[in-house]
Structure formats: C-alpha cells, structure tokens
Design an enzyme around this catalytic site. Structure first.
Site, PDB file in Angstrom:
ATOM      1  N   HIS A 743     -33.580  12.919  -3.149  1.00 46.26           N
ATOM      2  CA  HIS A 743     -32.141  12.801  -3.391  1.00 46.26           C
ATOM      3  C   HIS A 743     -31.533  14.185  -3.622  1.00 46.26           C
ATOM      4  CE1 HIS A 743     -33.436   8.601  -4.317  1.00 46.26           C
ATOM      5  NE2 HIS A 743     -32.278   8.311  -3.763  1.00 46.26           N
ATOM      6  N   HIS A 747     -30.380  15.007   1.870  1.00 40.49           N
ATOM      7  CA  HIS A 747     -30.105  13.562   1.935  1.00 40.49           C
ATOM      8  C   HIS A 747     -28.604  13.308   2.029  1.00 40.49           C
ATOM      9  CE1 HIS A 747     -29.994   9.307   0.987  1.00 40.49           C
ATOM     10  NE2 HIS A 747     -29.326   9.557  -0.135  1.00 40.49           N
ATOM     11  N   HIS A 783     -22.283  11.433  -3.149  1.00 41.08           N
ATOM     12  CA  HIS A 783     -22.738  10.167  -3.718  1.00 41.08           C
ATOM     13  C   HIS A 783     -23.998  10.299  -4.566  1.00 41.08           C
ATOM     14  CE1 HIS A 783     -25.787  10.138  -0.545  1.00 41.08           C
ATOM     15  NE2 HIS A 783     -26.370   9.133  -1.178  1.00 41.08           N
TER      16      HIS A 783
END
EC number: 3.1.4.35
Length: 1143
Positions: A743, A747, A783
C-alpha cells in the site's frame, strides 16, 4: 351572638361573605351540599353546630346557591349572573343530589361574617351539623330553588327520551360533512346555555386527578415562597388577640365529644409543621384549660438524640408569627434524659407535676427571665406509629381555678396527642420532601452552572461554593485544589489518555503517608465568606499551608480520601497531632470536609464547610447533601480542567500541523524540476490499457504519468489548476505514502491508472461530469495516504489512536484527513479556483470515494447496486445512484491488480502476502494472538487457495456485473478469470506438496527441491517408468489393511518431509529442467520403485491403458517401460495428470 373564628385546614378554599365592618352578623344562604362529604374532604364545606341553637355554619368553595344575596366583598356569584354560570351551579346540585335522600340533600349551609377587625385569612373551626335551614333564607326562596332544580332535571330527562337514534345519526352526519358550518354556528349563533352544557360535558370526560396530597398541596407549596406561605389563609394562626376570647367562648359551648373531634379535624390535614405545632398547643389549651404550652421535636442521630423547642410558651393569644420568631431567635436544645422534657423523651412516660418548684428536674431560669411562675406541669411524649419518640408536648398551669392537672386532663391530653403524632410525622415527611425538592432544584441549578462555566475554573468554583453555602447555611466555604502538574507537557496527554483499569486498581503498598502528602500538595485555594463577601482566590505557599489548621485538615482529607465531620476542632487537632493555629481555631466550631474526586477516583481537591449559621454541628443530612455537592464539584472541576487542557492540546496540534505541513509538502526544487520536465504522451506510458504496469517506471516517471492523466482529462484547463500547484500536489501526495511493501505510492498510481482506463477506454466518462472525474482521480491517488501496512481490524485490536479517533472505516477516514491536510497546505490546493459550491461537491465526491475503498462499505453497497443492474437501470445521474456507481468503480480499481497479466499478478500477490505476514507477526508479538490464515506466515502455502476465494467472493461478482452493464470494461473480467485459473492450478499443486511463496517469482514453483543444490549427488539413477503403478504388483503382501505410514509411494516422496529427501529432489529438479531444454542429463537416474510405486490417489479406478507423455519426458517414460515388473497399471488421477504435464 356572633359566630366564633378559629383555624381550619380548608379555610383557603372558603369565600368570606360579610357585612360592612362593625355591623351585625347576617348569615347568608350558601349552596347546599352533603354534610357527610364536607367532613371527609379537605375541599368540601365543614359545618359547625353552635351550642343549643344548632345553627348550621358552613361554606362551599366557589359561590352561593341560586338566588342567594352575597354580602359586600363576597367572592360568591350573584343571582343575576349569566345563564351559563347558573347552569353550572344547577348541574353541581344535580350531581350532589344523586342517590341521596331529599332531606339530606337540602340541608342548607351558611357562613357567618367574622367580627370586626378580624383578619380575612383567619381559619374557621367546623363541626358536623344538623339539617336545619338558615334563618336568613325564606321558605319561598328555598321552594323556588328546589323548583328550579327540578325543572332542570325534568328538561334533561325529557331531552334524553325524545331524541331518537335516527336524530342523533342525522346530526352526526351533518357535523361530519360540514364541520366548518358547525364551528361557525358555535361561535356566532349558539346560545350560552348550550355552550355551558357543552363545556360541562367536556369537563366531565376529562380524567380526574388522583386525590393525593402531593397532587395539589405539594405543588401549591412549592410554588409559594416562604413569605407567601406564612401569609396564606391556611397557614395563618396569628389572628388578633381580641378574636381569641370570642373563639374560646364559642368552643366552650360545644360538648366535649364534639369539641374533641373538631380539634382533631383541625390538625388532621395540616402539613406546615410550624402551623401544626401552633394549632396543637392552642387546641390542647382549649381541651385541658392550660395557660400555655411548649412543643419539642426529637432530632439527632440514634446514638445522640436531643429535643429542640419548636414552639415555646405559646398561649391562647400568641400569634403564630411571634411564636416562630421567638423560637428561632432562642433555640432551646435539651438532651434526652435531662430535665422534665428530656426525661419524658428518654423514658416515654408521662410526667404530671403538681408543684414545679419542688421537683428537682424543674429549671426555674425561664421563670426568672420572664417573671412568670410555673405551678403545675403536664409533660407527655408524642410517638409515631412504631412507638418511637418524635416529640414531647408540655402544658403549664390550669386556668379554670384548679391548681393541678387531673386524670381527666391526662386522658384528654394523651388521646389528643395520639392523633397529633400522626399529623406531626406526616408534616415532617412533607417537610423533608419539600427540602429534598429544594435540594434537587439547587443541584439541578448547580449542574446547569457546571455546563455553563466550562471555560473558567474560578467562576465555576465560586458558583459551587455559593450554592453550597446557601443550602447548608454555613458561615464560610473553602475549596483546595491539588497540584496536577498541569504545566508539564506529559500531563496534557494524561488528561485525555484512556485509563488503564489494572493500573487504577493497583495499590502501591509502599507509598507512605508522607509520600501521599507530597503528591497531594495544594496549589490553589478558593475561599468564600459571608453573604455579601466576594470569593478570594489565592495560591498559598508551603509554609502558609503548614501553619494553617484548616489547610492541615484538608491535607488529611486529601491524603486519606475520607470525609471528616468535626464537632470539636481543638480536640480533633490534638488527637491527630496537628499544629494548632490559634487565630483560626478560636473562631471555628464545626467543620465538614470532604474530598473532591475526578472520574478516575483520584483526589483533585478538597471542599470544606466551616461553622453552621445556627451554631450546631453538621448533621448526617448535611454530609449527604455536601457529598452530592462534592460530586458535582469534582465533575465541574475535572471538566473545566479537561477543557483548559483541550485548548492547550488544540494549540499544540496547530503547531504540530504547521510542522507536518511543512515537512509533508514537496520541496521547491523538486517542484521546479517536475514543472520543467517534458511530459510524454499517454501511449508511451500505456495509460489507456488495462494491462498497465509500473515495474519499468522510475519514480519521476510515475509523477509524469499522473500529470499526463490530468492533462488528457482536460482537468488542468477546465478547472484552472495552476501547473506548479498541481506538480507540487502530486509530489506531496507521493511523499506522504509510507514505504510499505504494497500500500504505497505505486499502488496509488495503479489504482488511478485503472480509473483513467475505465473512464477513457471503458467509456465511463460518459456517465460522469468533469467535476466528478476530478474528484475520482484525486480520490484514487489519495485513497491510501499514510497507510501503515495494517488493516482496520489491527487498529481496533491494538486500540490505536486512529481507532479511538475513527470508530468505523478507521484507515479510510485517516486517508481522507491526510488528503485534506495536503490540500490545505500552502501551495497544494488544486481546488483553489473552484466556486464554494463546486468545492463542496468535489470534496464530497473525494470523501465518498475514499471511504468506498473499505470492503465493509463495498458489501453494504453491493446489493443495492446489483438490484439496480438487475432492474435494467441505465440512468445513473441520480445522486444516490451516482454514489453507488462511483463506489463500485473505486473498489474495482482498488483490486484491479487481480486482473493484470499473470507475470504482474503473481508478483503483486507476493507483495500483498508479505505485507499481510508482517501484520500477522505484529499480532503474535504485540497481541499474543494467532492471526488469520491469510496473515499467518506459517500457512503461506495456502495463499493460492485463498486467492481463489478472494476472486470468487469479491472480484468476479463485481467485474461480472460491471461488464454486463458496461461492456467496454470486459478486459478486467477476462483478466480476472485467467488469473483465477492460474491460482487454481497453483492451489492444486500446493495440495500435492509443491510450494512457491519463498521465490520472488513463480517461475520455479518446486522451490523445496533447490534446498540442497550445493551438495553433489552422485550415483543416483533415476528412471521414470510410470507415475502410477499398481501397489499389489510391487508389494504382493501389502493390501488395503496395511497402515498408510508403512506404504511407500511417490506422493510421500514428493512432499517436503517425504522419504526422497531434499538432496534427491534437488537433483530431480535439475534433471527435469535440463531434459525439458533438450540437453542430456549428466547422471543416469533411476527412480526406485519403493519410492514411487504407491498411487497418489488410492481410490482411482483401474484401467488397462497406459498413460502417454509428451516431449522428452514422454520419451523417458516410454524407454523405461520395459524395466517394469509387468504389474497391472491404473489410470492417472486428475492431479497426477497435471503433475506429468508439469514434468
């Protein structure tokens, strides 16, 4: 002869009807009512029979009978009043006459005017009367009144019989069809009589209040101030001295039984303790012909009881106000067992003294002060229903010529005090409820003050002390605050830190009393003196605290946590070895000191009350009230300290955010460099393809690819985003991703590229506005900002600050907050040119999109989205539908690595697995718990199987429904299907003993075979004749009953713990791959039948056919077939076939 005047509990409901002052008394006819009801209800009339004349004297609350002529000043309704009032009175007569004999119903009642000069509020004594009519009412008037009532009743009866059901239904239909017309008729044309009757019907249908003391009297009492209560008609017994002899002469005309019952009724419903005691003494004087009397009430604890003179030396002419004032000014306290009254209270026995001065228990000091000589004394206990002493009544000297109280006086006194005991206890209970009500009101006001004064500790404590002083009637009040080290930086976190339950329960036995005193050092002192003195706030020094007795007492309370109620301060100081300060002790009589604690039961201060106003010690009741004050005080002080420290924390947070914003923002050099770079076309980065990979891109190229996506969507010019601001924002977003294994910034780039491909290649931009496209791209890039490599469940289990801050979607909320922080940093606001409305809209899109990446949110929204798709929805422009669509697209982009080509997918899966395993290691280390399978490093071989489950549960259903609705994104669905087949194949190989996860790639899945590659393996022949041989052909003695662990076979040898061993498998691996490449093996290998003869699936059906292999391995199998023993061959299982294909 004028009628007498006395006190009655129902006098407040009576209306005076009198002639001008000084005139003769003229009885006036009043409304008729039942005499029996009058004697049982406090609101009904109470007739009195006046001697031999038997004249009925009574009242009815609210008015007079029809036709009666009220006197001047009367509150009665005259006969010439409106017809509506007349109907009300007649209806009242009809109700009172129901089911009663006519003679009883028509017993007239009158009320005599009080003598001139008498107070209008004076109470009257009433006794049951006969049924004779008032002499002021003529027979013709009485007959007219009866005829009027009869005609009213006849008219109602006639109306009820003549109205048929059909008429009622017709009227009801008209009312329902034309309610406006009915309302207009009522307001404009309805006669007053009809309106009056309608009002009566409405009133009769209302639920009646419960007949209770608290329903009327209590509320009346609460609404009135003490001044109003003392002046109210029911509370006044202080009529003029000239009226009392008249009252006495009138009551002397009554026989003893009637007088006794009337005096009992006089005190039965009295709830004012002062009025009740005054009535008892006056009435006892009437009954026994005593000159004066006193009444004492029992107070104190069960171990220390004493009598307090409620009223003292009350005569027939003593007014209530004077008696109460004198008793309050000179409070007389008599311990049990001391004096005549004290002895009666202790023994519960009556004392009748004929000559007071000859009795040693008599105290003549009062006679010396007043000049009054006491001869005879009759003293009797007052008990409650349980037989406990609640008071003592004492009467002195007879006035009828007798020098002593005889047995008849004793009996009358005893009988009357029996009823008085009930009344006194009721009055005391009522007084307690009144006090409790007032205390609750004060506590409610205090609670309100606490919430109003959250930002100023000094004002809060001053309010609390003022309320405590007024309620408990003390001279001074002080509050000591303990030093909480509020200036230390660490304390700011301690204030809001979640308390450790084990730490709060643990008690360090090594702490000495002196150590606790050092921890509980006072730093602030609040003092409040008299009523008109302002509060004083000081910060006493250590020397001042050590030289103050009051401070030492407070220090003792803070150290021990105990409440102290000191009656004798000097003795307490001597017993506790405290230093005595003469200036304080001499003026201090009583002290009530109590600790103030916060929510963690830690002493944060001490509250101290000094000297009650009346000079008596503080009682247990005072302590209980003060305890409530201490609790509120603790809450208020703790909350105020929390508020002050929260303000400091907010200031500290602002400083930290400024520092974070500075370090989180990209440098100027990086921004200028990216601004000057040439951005290649989208095709060179493969941005339009669903097979995009970032493996070959350097970090700077990733930022350039993001800029190209913004340019291709025409967002820079559409929303007037300054190019340097956009470059700085992209670099800042990349900088705020942590270097975790999956993450990370890469990504985020892949998620944003998938969204770009869906919008452009997948033609999803047709369903979105430009503002929504901007919000979706920003959300994809942000995000996972500041992802720590752990999921939401881990944050909750470890009770991290993030889990406390966000209870649901913990990490997603944090990602959004980080996104907002970067946008608010200087030079990073790419939304700066938007209008306020557009800004709110795009921020709402960003927030919703980021929160949608939580799989828990995906499962909540999926069913609603599937329902829309199944219903053939094609219009996605509604707000809710657009939110669902964007949420599904965000999830599809977030898991899009599962649709990448296999050479990309298995590498990404390795990164995800490593990050999960790291979290599993943390759970074992920090939480001492066993992680789930997907995060357990020891179960890494199960990853292919779990990948298949992940695809089946989340990915395929999502991509299938998106593909069915929007066919342009079919590559995502097809890529996921292909990868599922690969993962399923790997899962089956793992079941056969093959593992893969320890390699960076999956090119060589049989990784265990390379464990001993460095060892030289010699003289090992390996000839593959078949991979599925008949067990019986090799081991004729073995059958189905042979234990499995004793059977030999190729399946056992292929596993990590098989009999073949790592060295042999390493050599096998090399040989197999060399054979596949066409090269000749270095060593002639022959696989011993004892290691490969067992079938991998014992339940496989047999078949005479022999399997065929392809390539060089097929040739190996064919050439070695002659060396077999000719045993019967069985069919290969599905798994064996795949293994052969691999080999």
């Amino acid at each position: 002869m004028h009628g007498p005047v006395s006190r009655s509990s129902s006098s407040s409901n009576m209306t005076d009807v009198s002639s001008p002052a000084g005139g003769a008394a003229s009885p006036v006819e009043m409304t008729t009512s039942s005499s029996s009801a009058a004697t049982t209800s406090a609101s009904s009339s109470k007739p009195l029979t006046n001697g031999a004349n038997k004249t009925t004297i009574s009242t009815v609350a609210g008015g007079v009978a029809p036709g009666a002529v009220p006197g001047p000043g009367s509150g009665a309704i005259p006969a010439s009043s409106s017809s509506g009032n007349q109907v009300k009175l007649e209806h009242h007569h009809r109700q009172s006459n129901n089911n009663r004999p006519a003679a009883t119903n028509r017993s007239s009642e009158t009320k005599l005017r009080s003598p001139a000069g008498e107070s209008d509020g004076a109470s009257r004594l009433m006794t049951p009367a006969g049924s004779s009519s008032s002499p002021s009412q003529s027979p013709s008037q009485t007959q007219a009144s009866i005829q009027t009532q009869t005609s009213q009743q006849d008219r109602l009866a006639k109306a009820s019989t003549t109205a048929s059901q059909q008429d009622v239904d017709e009227v009801a239909r008209l009312f329902e069809e034309k309610p406006e017309a009915f309302e207009k008729w009522l307001t404009e044309r309805a006669p007053p009589e009809a309106l009056s009757r309608l009002q009566e019907f409405i009133e009769n249908r209302k639920p009646h209040k419960r007949p209770s003391v608290t329903s009327d009297l209590f509320q009346q009492w609460m609404a009135a101030s003490p001044t109003v209560q003392q002046k109210s008609p029911r509370s006044l017994s202080n009529s003029s001295a000239s009226s009392l002899p008249e009252c006495r002469r009138h009551l002397m005309d009554l026989d003893e039984g009637e007088l006794f019952m009337e005096l009992i009724r006089d005190v039965a419903n009295e709830l004012d303790i002062d009025v009740l005691c005054h009535k008892i003494l006056v009435n006892v004087g009437l009954l026994t012909h005593a000159d004066r009397g006193s009444l004492f009430l029992a107070k104190g604890t069960p171990t220390n009881k004493y009598l307090v003179a409620k009223l003292f030396d009350v005569t027939q002419k003593t007014a209530l106000k004077d008696a109460v004032t004198r008793a309050s000014a000179e409070e007389i306290i008599i311990p049990f067992g001391i004096g005549i009254a004290g002895m009666v209270a202790q023994t519960k026995q009556m004392i009748n003294i004929k000559e007071a001065y000859k009795d040693a228990r008599f105290n003549c000091e009062i006679d010396l002060k007043t000049g009054y000589k006491t001869n005879a004394i009759l003293c009797m206990p007052i008990c409650n229903y349980e037989g406990d002493i609640i008071g003592v009544a004492q009467i002195i000297n007879k006035t009828n010529g007798c020098m002593e109280f005889d047995e008849h006086d004793v009996e009358i006194f005893r009988r009357y005090l029996t009823f008085c005991g009930i009344g006194i206890q009721n009055a005391q209970l009522f007084e307690m409820s009144v006090q409790e009500y007032r205390r609750n009101q004060i506590l409610l006001n205090l609670a309100r003050s606490i919430f109003e004064e959250q930002n100023n500790l000094e004002c809060l404590v001053t309010k609390i002390m003022t309320e405590a002083r007024e309620l408990l009637k003390c001279e001074r009040c002080s509050v000591f605050l303990v030093d909480l080290d509020c200036c230390e930086a660490s304390h700011l976190e301690k204030i809001i830190e979640k308390p450790n339950q084990q730490a709060t329960r643990a008690i360090k036995s090594a702490d000495s009393f002196e150590e606790k005193k050092m921890r509980n050092r006072f730093t602030v002192l609040f003092e409040l003196g008299g009523e008109y003195q302002a509060a004083n706030v000081s910060r006493p020094s250590v020397s001042e605290l050590s030289s103050s007795t009051l401070a030492q007492i407070a220090q003792f309370v803070a150290t021990t946590g105990q409440t102290v109620n000191i009656c004798d301060v000097i003795e307490w100081v001597r017993d506790h070895n405290q230093i005595r300060a003469e200036d304080e002790i001499d003026s201090t009589q009583a002290i009530l000191c109590m600790p103030i604690m916060n929510a963690q039961k830690k002493v944060i201060g001490v509250a101290q009350l000094i000297n009650k106003a009346n000079g008596v010690p503080f009682t247990d009741s005072d302590a209980s009230i003060f305890e409530a004050f201490a609790i509120f005080c603790g809450l208020g002080i703790h909350n105020t300290q929390m508020y002050e420290n929260a303000c400091k924390l907010m200031a500290k947070q602002k400083v930290a955010l400024e520092c974070l914003s500075y370090h989180a923002t990209a440098s100027q050099d990086q921004t200028e460099k990216l601004t000057q770079d040439v951005i290649a076309e989208a095709e060179s980065y493969n941005l339009y393809s669903f097979t995009f990979t970032d493996f070959e891109l350097v970090d700077d190229d990733t930022c350039r690819a993001v800029l190209r996506m913004f340019m291709q969507c025409n967002l820079v010019s559409q929303f007037q985003i300054p190019y340097d601001v956009l470059c700085r924002w992209v670099l800042s977003v990349r900088k705020n991703y942590r270097p975790v294994k999956y993450h990370n910034w890469r990504h985020a780039l892949n998620v944003a590229q998938t969204m770009f491909a869906m919008l452009k290649t997948g033609k999803m931009e047709r369903f979105m506005t430009d503002l929504e496209i901007l919000g979706l791209l920003v959300a994809c890039l942000c995000h996972d900002l500041d992802h720590r490599g752990t999921n939401n469940a881990f944050q909750t289990k470890t009770e991290s600050p993030l889990a406390i801050l966000y209870t649901t979607s913990t990490m997603e909320h944090h990602h959004f907050d980080q996104c907002v922080m970067i946008l608010n940093s200087e030079g990073n606001n790419i939304f700066q040119a938007l209008s306020p409305e557009d800004y709110r809209s795009v921020m709402k899109t960003v927030e919703s999109a980021i929160l949608s990446t939580d799989l828990a949110m995906y499962f909540k929204k999926r069913n609603a989205f599937l329902e829309l798709v199944e219903n053939g929805e094609f219009d996605w422009q509604g707000e809710e539908k657009k939110d669902l669509l964007c949420g599904m697209m965000m999830t599809a982009c977030d898991v899009s690595a599962i649709a990448k080509p296999w050479e990309v997918q298995h590498k990404v899966a390795k990164l995800v697995a490593d990050e999960f395993f790291d979290q599993g290691d943390l759970e074992k280390l920090q939480l001492n718990t066993q992680p789930v399978a997907m995060m357990d490093r020891e179960r890494k071989d199960e990853l292919p199987k779990m990948q298949v489950g992940f695809i089946d549960v989340i990915c395929l259903p999502l991509y299938r429904v998106l593909c069915d609705t929007f066919p342009w994104i079919t590559p995502l669905y097809e890529g996921t299907l292909e990868n599922r087949r690969n993962w399923q194949d790997l899962a089956e190989k793992v079941e056969m003993g093959l593992t893969w996860i320890d390699h960076d790639t999956i090119d060589k899945p049989v990784e265990e075979f390379a464990a001993c590659a460095d060892e030289e393996i010699k003289d090992i022949e390996f000839t593959v004749t078949t991979l599925n041989c008949n067990q019986q052909s090799q081991h004729g003695s073995e059958d189905s009953h042979t234990p499995e662990h004793q059977r030999s076979g190729s399946r056992l040898s292929m596993k990590k713990t098989g009999a073949l061993g790592k060295a042999v498998r390493s050599k096998l691996s090399k040989t197999l791959y060399n054979s596949m490449d066409g090269s000749k093996p270095k060593t002639s290998l022959k696989l011993l039948e004892s290691h490969v003869s067992e079938d991998m699936d014992d339940k496989s059906p047999t078949s005479p056919s022999q399997p065929q292999a392809s390539g060089s391995m097929g040739r190996m199998s064919a050439s070695s077939s002659t060396s077999s023993t000719g045993g019967q061959m069985v069919d290969k299982s599905k798994k064996r076939s795949k293994l052969c294909a691999l080999l």
